[in-house]
Design an enzyme around this catalytic site. Structure first.
Site, PDB file in Angstrom:
ATOM      1  CB  SER A 122       2.897  -0.389   6.472  1.00  0.00           C
ATOM      2  OG  SER A 122       2.138  -1.583   6.395  1.00  0.00           O
ATOM      3  CE  LYS A 123       0.084   6.406   6.186  1.00  0.00           C
ATOM      4  NZ  LYS A 123      -0.246   7.094   5.463  1.00  0.00           N
ATOM      5  NE  ARG A 124       0.654  -5.107   5.742  1.00  0.00           N
ATOM      6  CZ  ARG A 124       1.768  -4.600   5.078  1.00  0.00           C
ATOM      7  NH1 ARG A 124       1.771  -3.512   4.373  1.00  0.00           N
ATOM      8  NH2 ARG A 124       2.821  -5.583   5.170  1.00  0.00           N
ATOM      9  CG  HIS A 125       1.633  -3.859  10.655  1.00  0.00           C
ATOM     10  ND1 HIS A 125       2.220  -3.419   9.745  1.00  0.00           N
ATOM     11  CD2 HIS A 125       1.220  -5.306  10.469  1.00  0.00           C
ATOM     12  CE1 HIS A 125       2.579  -4.592   8.943  1.00  0.00           C
ATOM     13  NE2 HIS A 125       1.797  -5.625   9.526  1.00  0.00           N
ATOM     14  N   GLY A 126      -1.604  -0.251  12.144  1.00  0.00           N
ATOM     15  CA  GLY A 126      -2.140   0.474  13.128  1.00  0.00           C
ATOM     16  C   GLY A 126      -1.300   1.811  13.067  1.00  0.00           C
TER      17      GLY A 126
END
Length: 467
Positions: free
Chosen positions: A239-243
């Site tokens: 997801s977005k939290r991984h970049g």
């Protein structure tokens, strides 16, 4: 039999890495079997679907070279087709109208009902007329079997059994006649003659319901394959939290499409000898669903970066310069036309960065100071190297460089080395002080070449400012 596969993203956001991996596996399977690859946009979520998302999907697919043979089909253009098959199921009493309102359904879920209780299954005609007079618009639900099992034979996962008593009478057509995913995709797959449905594991729970629709309409089932999930480094769904997770983000950062294709192919698929580098032609030749793993794949940005760096090494320097110029223009660091002299200057800058460049966007990290008049001094570098006692050395270097008529690398090096001797400074102190003063950072291309490329006027101006 001609192999026909499809990629059917929803148009509710940018094309995700997980989605494009699914597209790639479908595309490779089609090309390997000399079949057809169909693109279909599932745009029935009218609140979240946007034209911008559709444009992003098409542009990203084209950039990656995943050309489609048919489409793109838009589901909102096909509403009459879905209604036709809904009417067929209604006439054959394999579906029924449900008059429950969204508020009523939400209230039952809040009270603990995890599935629809079938209360509209056997309404009398009078009850239907009563609900109609109340202004209720019905949805169409499938009469799902309450006993027995639904069997899925998955190419990767083998035989999976689902208890029918756990499957409710799910909605086929909503009250506004827009189809649900579990209905529209079946009608489309049948009419588009899809032979193999290759999609993410997150759709596995939808499959038994879809099989029931196939059976109710008397359609032959395709072959099903559910691909493993893609996880982030913490082993949670990517997801977005991984970049960066959108294809267009990697394009904007300056990754090469061939590197992204190569890397995505390795997420869940591989060869017996664990080969890592593939041309597109090799991927087509060697791809098979039998070598797709059941286990989740972990997305490793560093491995993608390494792989992209390999492809950059193999790329013609002229092409890399073109990519750098395009990147700098998009980021408004290069304005106006690039004449031959300026192009040669940029080529030299790219050459000084060399193999450290793992993706085009890193040109800012390593050489961004060339393309701006204002640099920001790194705080730690400033405290370490630009101390009061270094001022006399920097001042003398500035004076000597300003007197140079031939502002070339060898002459620049001679002056700086002489001054290091005069002031009895080690290069890692004196040279680093110059580097920080001119670039704002402790890492740059070779110092003497950097100074020549920066030019006499800008070099003197930056030394003055630091002093």
């Amino acid at each position: 039999m001609e192999v026909r596969v499809r990629f059917a993203p929803s148009s509710t956001g940018r094309l995700h890495i997980g989605g494009v991996r699914t597209a790639l596996f479908n595309w490779l399977f089609a090309r390997h079997h000399r079949g057809k690859f169909i693109l279909r946009i599932e745009d029935t979520d009218r609140k979240r679907s946007t034209k911008e998302s559709i444009a992003d999907i098409l542009e990203s697919m084209k950039w990656l070279g995943l050309e489609w043979d048919e489409g793109p089909y838009l589901q909102m253009d096909r509403l009459k087709i879905y209604k036709k098959y809904g009417d067929k199921l209604l006439e054959e009493e394999k579906a029924y109208f449900c008059y429950c309102t969204p508020e009523e359904l939400k209230d039952r879920r809040r009270k603990g009902a995890y599935r629809y209780d079938g209360r509209c299954r056997n309404l009398t005609e009078e009850q239907k007329r009563k609900y109609t007079r109340q202004g209720r618009k019905p949805a169409l639900r499938l009469r799902s079997p309450s006993t027995g099992k639904t069997i899925l034979n998955d190419i990767i996962r083998g035989r999976i059994e689902f208890e029918n008593k756990l499957l409710d009478d799910f909605v086929l057509l909503k009250s506004d006649s827009v189809p649900t995913y579990n209905f529209a995709c079946i009608i489309d797959d049948v009419l588009m003659k899809i032979t193999h449905v290759i999609r993410g594991e997150d759709h596995l729970s939808n499959t038994p319901r879809q099989i029931l629709v196939y059976q109710a309409l008397g359609f032959e089932l395709p072959e099903f394959t559910h691909l493993p999930l893609i996880l982030g480094s913490d082993h949670t769904p990517l997801s977005k939290r991984h970049g960066a997770v959108a294809v267009s983000q990697y394009k904007e950062m300056g990754y090469l499409p061939q590197a992204l294709i190569n890397y995505l192919a390795l997420l869940g698929w591989g060869t017996p000898e664990s080969k890592q580098l593939f041309t597109r032609e090799e991927l087509i030749e060697r791809f098979s669903l039998e070598h797709v793993s059941r286990n989740p794949a972990v997305f490793d940005p560093k491995k993608l970066e390494w792989l992209n760096g390999h492809y950059l090494k193999e790329t013609d320097p002229e092409e890399i310069t073109d990519l750098v110029i395009d990147y700098l223009k998009k980021n408004e660091l290069l304005l106006g036309e690039i004449d031959p002299e300026k192009r040669r200057w940029i080529e030299r800058i790219v050459g000084t960065v060399g193999e450290r460049l793992k993706y085009i966007g890193q040109i800012i990290d390593y050489a961004g100071f060339f393309f701006t008049e204002k640099i920001t001094l790194d705080k730690k570098a400033k405290e370490k190297f630009l101390r009061e006692e270094i001022k006399p050395f920097l001042k003398e270097v500035k004076e000597k460089l300003s007197e140079l008529e031939e502002f070339k690398e060898k002459e620049i090096e001679k002056i700086i080395r002489e001054e290091l001797e005069v002031f009895k400074l080690k290069p890692k102190i004196g040279a680093q002080a110059i580097r920080v003063a001119l670039t704002g950072q402790t890492i740059s291309p070779p110092l003497f070449e950097t100074i020549e490329l920066l030019g006499k006027e800008r070099t003197i101006e930056r030394l003055k400012k630091v002093l």
